[in-house]
Design a protein around this motif. Structure first.
Motif, PDB file in Angstrom:
ATOM      1  N   ARG A   8       3.265  10.250  -0.739  1.00 41.94           N
ATOM      2  CA  ARG A   8       3.747   9.230   0.017  1.00 41.94           C
ATOM      3  C   ARG A   8       3.212   9.400   1.354  1.00 41.94           C
ATOM      4  NH1 ARG A   8       9.991   7.395   1.257  1.00 41.94           N
ATOM      5  NH2 ARG A   8       9.487   5.643   2.516  1.00 41.94           N
TER       6      ARG A   8
ATOM      7  N   LEU B  86       0.988  -1.187   0.034  1.00 40.79           N
ATOM      8  CA  LEU B  86       0.165   0.182   0.071  1.00 40.79           C
ATOM      9  C   LEU B  86       0.862   1.304  -0.072  1.00 40.79           C
ATOM     10  CD1 LEU B  86      -2.829  -0.910   2.550  1.00 40.79           C
ATOM     11  CD2 LEU B  86      -2.941  -1.100   0.043  1.00 40.79           C
ATOM     12  N   GLU B  87       1.707   1.219   0.726  1.00 39.62           N
ATOM     13  CA  GLU B  87       2.899   2.391   0.841  1.00 39.62           C
ATOM     14  C   GLU B  87       3.517   2.615  -0.300  1.00 39.62           C
ATOM     15  OE1 GLU B  87       6.124   4.266   4.090  1.00 39.62           O
ATOM     16  OE2 GLU B  87       4.569   2.892   4.831  1.00 39.62           O
ATOM     17  N   HIS B  88       3.703   1.684  -0.990  1.00 38.30           N
ATOM     18  CA  HIS B  88       4.613   1.746  -2.314  1.00 38.30           C
ATOM     19  C   HIS B  88       5.827   2.284  -2.122  1.00 38.30           C
ATOM     20  CE1 HIS B  88       4.232   1.058  -6.556  1.00 38.30           C
ATOM     21  NE2 HIS B  88       4.157   2.236  -6.871  1.00 38.30           N
ATOM     22  N   THR B  89       6.727   1.584  -1.080  1.00 40.85           N
ATOM     23  CA  THR B  89       7.744   2.096  -0.671  1.00 40.85           C
ATOM     24  C   THR B  89       8.937   2.363  -1.805  1.00 40.85           C
ATOM     25  OG1 THR B  89       8.979   0.164  -0.094  1.00 40.85           O
ATOM     26  CG2 THR B  89       7.222   1.097   1.596  1.00 40.85           C
TER      27      THR B  89
ATOM     28  N   VAL C 130      -2.779   5.876   4.893  1.00 38.87           N
ATOM     29  CA  VAL C 130      -3.711   4.619   4.486  1.00 38.87           C
ATOM     30  C   VAL C 130      -3.155   3.216   5.153  1.00 38.87           C
ATOM     31  CG1 VAL C 130      -4.770   3.159   2.627  1.00 38.87           C
ATOM     32  CG2 VAL C 130      -4.568   5.746   2.326  1.00 38.87           C
ATOM     33  N   TRP C 131      -2.020   2.996   5.034  1.00 39.02           N
ATOM     34  CA  TRP C 131      -1.515   1.851   5.647  1.00 39.02           C
ATOM     35  C   TRP C 131      -1.516   1.749   7.312  1.00 39.02           C
ATOM     36  CZ3 TRP C 131      -0.604  -2.713   6.697  1.00 39.02           C
ATOM     37  CH2 TRP C 131       0.387  -3.338   7.427  1.00 39.02           C
TER      38      TRP C 131
ATOM     39  N   VAL D  31      -6.208   0.474  -5.851  1.00 42.36           N
ATOM     40  CA  VAL D  31      -4.695   0.412  -5.370  1.00 42.36           C
ATOM     41  C   VAL D  31      -3.879   1.294  -6.405  1.00 42.36           C
ATOM     42  CG1 VAL D  31      -2.476  -1.190  -5.385  1.00 42.36           C
ATOM     43  CG2 VAL D  31      -4.699  -1.933  -4.258  1.00 42.36           C
TER      44      VAL D  31
ATOM     45  N   LEU E 153      -4.294   4.764  -5.249  1.00 38.00           N
ATOM     46  CA  LEU E 153      -3.527   5.219  -4.164  1.00 38.00           C
ATOM     47  C   LEU E 153      -1.932   5.218  -4.373  1.00 38.00           C
ATOM     48  CD1 LEU E 153      -3.480   5.201  -1.014  1.00 38.00           C
ATOM     49  CD2 LEU E 153      -2.894   2.802  -0.965  1.00 38.00           C
ATOM     50  N   HIS E 154      -1.502   4.516  -5.267  1.00 40.62           N
ATOM     51  CA  HIS E 154       0.050   4.345  -5.581  1.00 40.62           C
ATOM     52  C   HIS E 154       0.335   5.750  -6.316  1.00 40.62           C
ATOM     53  CE1 HIS E 154       0.791   0.005  -5.774  1.00 40.62           C
ATOM     54  NE2 HIS E 154       0.462   0.277  -4.530  1.00 40.62           N
TER      55      HIS E 154
ATOM     56  N   ARG F 159       0.034   7.732   1.228  1.00 41.54           N
ATOM     57  CA  ARG F 159      -0.211   6.105   1.335  1.00 41.54           C
ATOM     58  C   ARG F 159       0.131   5.770   2.651  1.00 41.54           C
ATOM     59  NH1 ARG F 159       3.382   7.802  -3.107  1.00 41.54           N
ATOM     60  NH2 ARG F 159       5.199   6.511  -2.004  1.00 41.54           N
ATOM     61  N   ARG F 160       1.199   6.452   3.172  1.00 39.98           N
ATOM     62  CA  ARG F 160       1.414   5.879   4.717  1.00 39.98           C
ATOM     63  C   ARG F 160       0.551   5.907   5.660  1.00 39.98           C
ATOM     64  NH1 ARG F 160       7.216   7.615   7.344  1.00 39.98           N
ATOM     65  NH2 ARG F 160       7.812   6.317   5.448  1.00 39.98           N
TER      66      ARG F 160
END
Length: 336
Positions: free
Chosen positions: A253, A149-152, A259-260, A245, A248-249, A256-257
């Motif tokens: 950032r 989810l965070e797409h790190t 949401v996680w 998804v 969200l990506h 995204r964080r």
């Protein structure tokens, strides 16, 4: 070949995956299933066991035996010519297992002084060089959804030469997952689950050390990779593409964080999608096979292995291994 598979799907859709039969239901969560040169299957279970399966025919098991225990959570596997098995253990690192007497030894548990966490998938070259992936340097297996989810973009491709230490070949990958060598060992293919693509890392030639896309815009999120006897790269799509998804990506950032963090606090998860889909991609990037079961009883397929006559599927969320006769063996279906 970016877009070719999705274009094909829009034109006629994937072919129907042959009916699956579940074997060895005592194996819980076989995340990766691989075959050695003799067609013997191996899988790692949620409890740390490594299983060996010999099939008399699709759906008929001659033997299913737990041959070793890693003491962690085995993910990607790779049989070696001498009978040993490379294992990426999400909690213990890169291991070598001998199924003949159950021994387990650690090949690597750190990279540049940092603990090796979330080792995901592995392959080996003829000279003994090992290539393996790390899905995330931020999150471990138990919080894989956080990275997704965070797409790190903290995944890695690593190399371990005989007698050496792990070295990073690629960094910044989006949830690096499956890895496989080209038949001529001129390049590696890495599945980036978070980017819906198969990336190519060149090992030889004037462009050695460079990377690019072999297959992009996949219709789902790729997981483990294996090389079939036809020279094609087989890849399991753990779930279909999600518009939510993807949206969200594309967000900052911080969003995204958040949401996680909310998902973790509420203990939310992504339930397995009732679609099983596997693809095969040729070394030139062209599509070879696209097989799907829309309402599959076997969900969240995380690996696919092709032998001469069958397909074997693994799932991190199911019990047992799903097998079917390889389509085309009887002329009933054919490649794209």
């Amino acid at each position: 070949m970016s877009g070719q598979l999705t274009d094909r799907a829009r034109q006629g859709g994937p072919q129907t995956l042959p009916a699956l039969r579940i074997v060895a239901p005592e194996i819980e969560g076989p995340e990766d299933v691989v075959a050695d040169a003799d067609g013997t299957l191996f899988a790692g279970a949620a409890d740390g066991a490594i299983w060996r399966l010999r099939l008399a025919a699709p759906g008929a098991v001659d033997e299913a035996t737990a041959v070793a225990h890693t003491g962690g959570r085995p993910l990607g596997l790779q049989p070696l010519p001498g009978g040993e098995l490379l294992v990426c253990d999400a909690r213990r690192g890169l291991l070598c297992v001998d199924p003949r007497h159950g021994s387990v030894r650690v090949l690597a548990d750190e990279v540049a002084g940092a603990p090796l966490r979330f080792a995901s998938n592995v392959t080996a070259a003829a000279d003994g060089t090992v290539y393996f992936t790390v899905s995330s340097r931020r999150y471990g297996l138990d919080e894989w959804l956080g990275d997704f989810l965070e797409h790190t973009g903290t995944g890695q491709l690593l190399r371990l030469r005989p007698g050496g230490s792990p070295e990073v070949l690629l960094d910044g990958l989006q949830f690096a997952n499956g890895v496989a060598l080209a038949p001529d060992e001129s390049f590696l293919v890495v599945a980036e689950s978070g980017a819906r693509r198969l990336s190519r890392y060149r090992l030889t030639g004037p462009r050695a050390g460079t990377t690019g896309t072999l297959a992009g815009e996949l219709p789902g999120y790729p997981d483990n990779l294996s090389l079939g006897p036809d020279g094609a790269f087989w890849v399991a799509l753990a779930r279909p593409r999600s518009a939510g998804v993807e949206l969200l990506h594309g967000m900052p950032r911080g969003v995204r964080r958040t949401v996680w963090e909310v998902a973790k606090r509420l203990r939310l998860s992504l339930p397995p999608h009732p679609t099983a889909r596997v693809l095969a991609v040729r070394p030139d990037g062209g599509p070879a096979w696209d097989l799907s079961a829309v309402r599959s009883p076997y969900r969240m397929v995380t690996s696919v292995c092709r032998t001469e006559h069958l397909l074997a599927l693994g799932s991190v969320a199911e019990r047992g291994i799903a097998v079917c006769a390889f389509p085309g063996a009887d002329g009933s279906s054919r490649a794209l």
